[in-house]
Design a protein around this motif. Sequence first.
Motif, PDB file in Angstrom:
ATOM      1  N   CYS A  58       0.850  -1.197   0.000  1.00 29.48           N
ATOM      2  CA  CYS A  58       0.000   0.000   0.000  1.00 29.48           C
ATOM      3  C   CYS A  58       0.881   1.240   0.000  1.00 29.48           C
ATOM      4  N   ALA A  59       0.656   2.133  -0.925  1.00 35.71           N
ATOM      5  CA  ALA A  59       1.469   3.332  -1.004  1.00 35.71           C
ATOM      6  C   ALA A  59       0.905   4.446  -0.136  1.00 35.71           C
ATOM      7  N   HIS A  60      -0.380   4.388   0.193  1.00 36.16           N
ATOM      8  CA  HIS A  60      -1.008   5.448   0.970  1.00 36.16           C
ATOM      9  C   HIS A  60      -0.888   5.136   2.448  1.00 36.16           C
ATOM     10  N   ILE A  61      -0.465   6.077   3.240  1.00 30.33           N
ATOM     11  CA  ILE A  61      -0.230   5.873   4.668  1.00 30.33           C
ATOM     12  C   ILE A  61      -1.245   6.670   5.464  1.00 30.33           C
ATOM     13  N   HIS A  62      -1.993   5.996   6.338  1.00 31.49           N
ATOM     14  CA  HIS A  62      -2.953   6.663   7.195  1.00 31.49           C
ATOM     15  C   HIS A  62      -2.293   6.973   8.528  1.00 31.49           C
ATOM     16  N   VAL A  63      -2.291   8.210   8.955  1.00 34.64           N
ATOM     17  CA  VAL A  63      -1.728   8.599  10.245  1.00 34.64           C
ATOM     18  C   VAL A  63      -2.870   8.979  11.161  1.00 34.64           C
ATOM     19  N   LEU A  64      -2.897   8.393  12.347  1.00 31.46           N
ATOM     20  CA  LEU A  64      -3.986   8.662  13.272  1.00 31.46           C
ATOM     21  C   LEU A  64      -3.963  10.119  13.699  1.00 31.46           C
ATOM     22  N   SER A  65      -5.136  10.688  13.893  1.00 31.89           N
ATOM     23  CA  SER A  65      -5.265  12.091  14.240  1.00 31.89           C
ATOM     24  C   SER A  65      -4.531  12.398  15.533  1.00 31.89           C
ATOM     25  N   GLY A  66      -3.759  13.475  15.508  1.00 34.56           N
ATOM     26  CA  GLY A  66      -3.098  13.936  16.723  1.00 34.56           C
ATOM     27  C   GLY A  66      -1.784  13.258  17.010  1.00 34.56           C
TER      28      GLY A  66
ATOM     29  N   GLU B 136      13.639  12.413   7.845  1.00 38.31           N
ATOM     30  CA  GLU B 136      13.640  13.355   6.732  1.00 38.31           C
ATOM     31  C   GLU B 136      13.273  12.646   5.428  1.00 38.31           C
ATOM     32  N   ASN B 137      13.758  11.468   5.230  1.00 35.92           N
ATOM     33  CA  ASN B 137      13.562  10.767   3.958  1.00 35.92           C
ATOM     34  C   ASN B 137      12.305   9.919   3.909  1.00 35.92           C
ATOM     35  N   ARG B 138      11.628   9.796   5.044  1.00 35.08           N
ATOM     36  CA  ARG B 138      10.397   9.003   5.122  1.00 35.08           C
ATOM     37  C   ARG B 138      10.643   7.534   4.756  1.00 35.08           C
ATOM     38  N   ILE B 139      11.876   7.079   4.948  1.00 37.46           N
ATOM     39  CA  ILE B 139      12.177   5.685   4.607  1.00 37.46           C
ATOM     40  C   ILE B 139      11.361   4.734   5.475  1.00 37.46           C
ATOM     41  N   LEU B 140      11.284   5.056   6.760  1.00 43.50           N
ATOM     42  CA  LEU B 140      10.548   4.175   7.666  1.00 43.50           C
ATOM     43  C   LEU B 140       9.101   4.016   7.229  1.00 43.50           C
ATOM     44  N   ASP B 141       8.493   5.116   6.775  1.00 41.44           N
ATOM     45  CA  ASP B 141       7.087   5.051   6.371  1.00 41.44           C
ATOM     46  C   ASP B 141       6.882   4.124   5.180  1.00 41.44           C
ATOM     47  N   ARG B 142       7.876   4.002   4.322  1.00 41.96           N
ATOM     48  CA  ARG B 142       7.745   3.098   3.185  1.00 41.96           C
ATOM     49  C   ARG B 142       7.644   1.646   3.664  1.00 41.96           C
ATOM     50  N   TYR B 143       8.301   1.336   4.777  1.00 44.21           N
ATOM     51  CA  TYR B 143       8.251  -0.024   5.294  1.00 44.21           C
ATOM     52  C   TYR B 143       7.011  -0.258   6.156  1.00 44.21           C
ATOM     53  N   THR B 144       6.583   0.742   6.902  1.00 44.92           N
ATOM     54  CA  THR B 144       5.382   0.550   7.712  1.00 44.92           C
ATOM     55  C   THR B 144       4.132   0.500   6.843  1.00 44.92           C
ATOM     56  N   ALA B 145       4.227   0.967   5.601  1.00 46.00           N
ATOM     57  CA  ALA B 145       3.099   0.851   4.676  1.00 46.00           C
ATOM     58  C   ALA B 145       2.942  -0.579   4.153  1.00 46.00           C
TER      59      ALA B 145
ATOM     60  N   PHE C  99      17.186  -2.578  11.749  1.00 45.83           N
ATOM     61  CA  PHE C  99      16.378  -2.184  10.577  1.00 45.83           C
ATOM     62  C   PHE C  99      17.268  -1.648   9.466  1.00 45.83           C
ATOM     63  N   ASP C 100      18.178  -0.769   9.817  1.00 49.03           N
ATOM     64  CA  ASP C 100      19.056  -0.167   8.825  1.00 49.03           C
ATOM     65  C   ASP C 100      19.972  -1.210   8.193  1.00 49.03           C
ATOM     66  N   GLU C 101      20.455  -2.140   9.007  1.00 50.86           N
ATOM     67  CA  GLU C 101      21.363  -3.168   8.496  1.00 50.86           C
ATOM     68  C   GLU C 101      20.661  -4.114   7.524  1.00 50.86           C
ATOM     69  N   PHE C 102      19.460  -4.582   7.883  1.00 47.35           N
ATOM     70  CA  PHE C 102      18.794  -5.562   7.034  1.00 47.35           C
ATOM     71  C   PHE C 102      18.187  -4.928   5.782  1.00 47.35           C
ATOM     72  N   ARG C 103      17.719  -3.693   5.874  1.00 45.79           N
ATOM     73  CA  ARG C 103      17.144  -3.081   4.676  1.00 45.79           C
ATOM     74  C   ARG C 103      18.212  -2.815   3.629  1.00 45.79           C
ATOM     75  N   LYS C 104      19.467  -2.647   4.070  1.00 39.83           N
ATOM     76  CA  LYS C 104      20.562  -2.376   3.142  1.00 39.83           C
ATOM     77  C   LYS C 104      21.280  -3.644   2.685  1.00 39.83           C
ATOM     78  N   PHE C 105      20.930  -4.784   3.283  1.00 45.97           N
ATOM     79  CA  PHE C 105      21.643  -6.008   2.935  1.00 45.97           C
ATOM     80  C   PHE C 105      21.350  -6.374   1.482  1.00 45.97           C
ATOM     81  N   PRO C 106      22.374  -6.643   0.696  1.00 51.48           N
ATOM     82  CA  PRO C 106      22.146  -6.915  -0.737  1.00 51.48           C
ATOM     83  C   PRO C 106      21.419  -8.231  -0.961  1.00 51.48           C
ATOM     84  N   VAL C 107      20.872  -8.375  -2.147  1.00 54.07           N
ATOM     85  CA  VAL C 107      20.164  -9.595  -2.528  1.00 54.07           C
ATOM     86  C   VAL C 107      21.103 -10.790  -2.390  1.00 54.07           C
TER      87      VAL C 107
END
Length: 444
Positions: free
Chosen positions: A14-22, A59-68, A137-145
């Motif tokens: 899912c590309a759209h991210i819902h953020v709870l109010s507040g 700043e880069n919203r990288i985390l949000d791409r994974y939580t989506a 998180f940073d280590e595994f997301r960067k681990f090459p194929v």
Amino acid sequence: MLLAEYTQNAAPRCAHIHVLSGQARTKATLAVAWAAASTQQPRTTGHSGGRNLQQKFYENRILDRYTAQEPKKVSLRQLVLFGRQLTQDKLIASANYVRTELPVRLAHRISDFQFLPYIAGTNPHLKTVYDLYWRAFDEFRKFPVVKTLDDNRRLCDSMRKNLLEHSQVIPQLGMGVSECADLVAQDDIDRFMHQMLVSRISRRTLAEQHITLSDQFDEDLRHIGIVRADCNVARLVHDCALHAAGLYEDAYHLPPGSAPQVIVEGSTDATFMCIPAHFSYIIHELLKNSMSHVMQRFSASLDDHVADAKKCEPVFPPIRVTICSSHSDIVVRVSDQSGGISPNILPYIWSFTHPLKARNLHNFHSVPRMEARMDEADVVSPLTAFGFGLPMSRVYAKYWGGNVTVHSLPGYGVDAYVQMPRLGNAVENISNRRYHIDATTTAE
């Protein structure tokens, strides 16, 4: 082709991210607090400008791409089927599944930290866990194929390192939530703790399964990774009973055979599919609870027995373990004569953080590492209370679609029930629902 079974339950990306109010303000404020704390103990990150990883990801919203993304849940049966007749292609496919799945599951838990109230989120113990999760998180997301067996060995080495580093997570969480028990509503902090522990089990299951498959490559074993397809319940109960009895006999300086006898009855030839380490933890904790309270209740009888060395009858009433099985389920009942659970405590036995239990979590200061396994009791006295074993047992059971329930018989004893699916068809019971947690000035 069986790799598809790993992923068939996944929700669409899912590309759209819902953020709870507040909550956006809470997240941003807490991110600043963690970033400030991180600058007090700078780490070399390799990024320009010396910015810490947390700031860069916000700043880069990288985390949000994974939580989506939704986790791709698996069942024990899928793990077994995939692990049978293992080939190099299947092993590499498993490696890439784990490589891409771990950062998704870590991202959801990192997000939970960011939505804690400011006062709880700046707790140093919780921040330690947050930092551990972020680095993983940073280590595994960067681990090459993974393309070769050498790549797979490097991935396994990375996972082993992280498993060891994260063995401090349970003590740090325990100390952190105990210090926040008066600052956050009990139901909210319990829910947070539950989410953390369930997700932790899920990640360790994937990592340990793949590491063990890699170690077993080209071997013909009855264990498929860490999963046992035909685990005998009675044998496992017997092993747990011997281990628990030895702990209490050592703690009370009693001769072998003095602890309450455990009688196993019912469907003693029943087998089921499980991860033995998970089921052993549950049974061991229930037997420890029974032995501890039976021995406390009948301690006067022990004194009389010691005074009269000629007595040869058992000092304590036995603990009865009844095994029942159907086509789809295994049920184990642990019955004791401990006198029952105090009505003041019974409503809160499943809580990690109720004030009656939270003070026990401070004992984690003396335990730097814990992985919630039966054999860890060898290095921790059974007389040291954490208030952790019973709710953790239920977390393990529910993770695989089972449950643990307790019935108190006032003045007599306790019946504890463990229900587990027998065929391994239940997928992981993990949730990514995000809860808004408010601070409170009084404990609930």
